[in-house]
Design a protein around this motif. Structure first.
Motif: not given
Length: 118
Positions: A81-98
């Motif tokens: 705020a005061p700005d409004e709006g969202c961009t798409q979030k993506f799920s993320i996973r870290i596996d042994d640094g990857q």
């Protein structure tokens, strides 16, 4: 069941920076790394005027859009705020640094015809 696609290693993402992950269809995904080595993934498009968030400045758990300095939360993709709006979030996973992104999300979210550019 989620399938995870390896996209890079954590150390491949600059601290306080981002790495762009191009997609065949749709806008690229920006993978961010903060100074605490937390990793986040958002659509590489600001909700304001479509600025490339991957070129923004990362601070804490936010990124400043390079076009108009809107602050976007890395946890949820929403403007402060005061700005409004969202961009798409993506799920993320870290596996042994990857760093891995959810393949189903990559193939289905925010596919609006804007081709990614390398």
């Amino acid at each position: 069941m989620s399938q995870w696609k390896p996209v890079c290693r954590v150390e491949d993402i600059p601290v306080l920076g981002a790495r762009r992950i191009a997609r065949h269809d749709g806008c690229a995904v920006a993978v961010f790394r903060n100074d605490q080595d937390k990793v986040f993934a958002l659509l590489d498009r600001c909700p304001h005027k479509g600025g490339p968030l991957s070129q923004g400045i990362v601070f804490g758990e936010s990124v400043a859009c390079p076009l108009h300095n809107w602050t976007i939360g890395l946890n949820d993709g929403c403007a402060q705020a005061p700005d409004e709006g969202c961009t798409q979030k993506f799920s993320i996973r870290i596996d042994d640094g990857q760093v891995c992104l959810d393949l189903n999300e990559l193939n289905s979210l925010a596919l609006d015809g804007n081709k990614a550019t390398a």
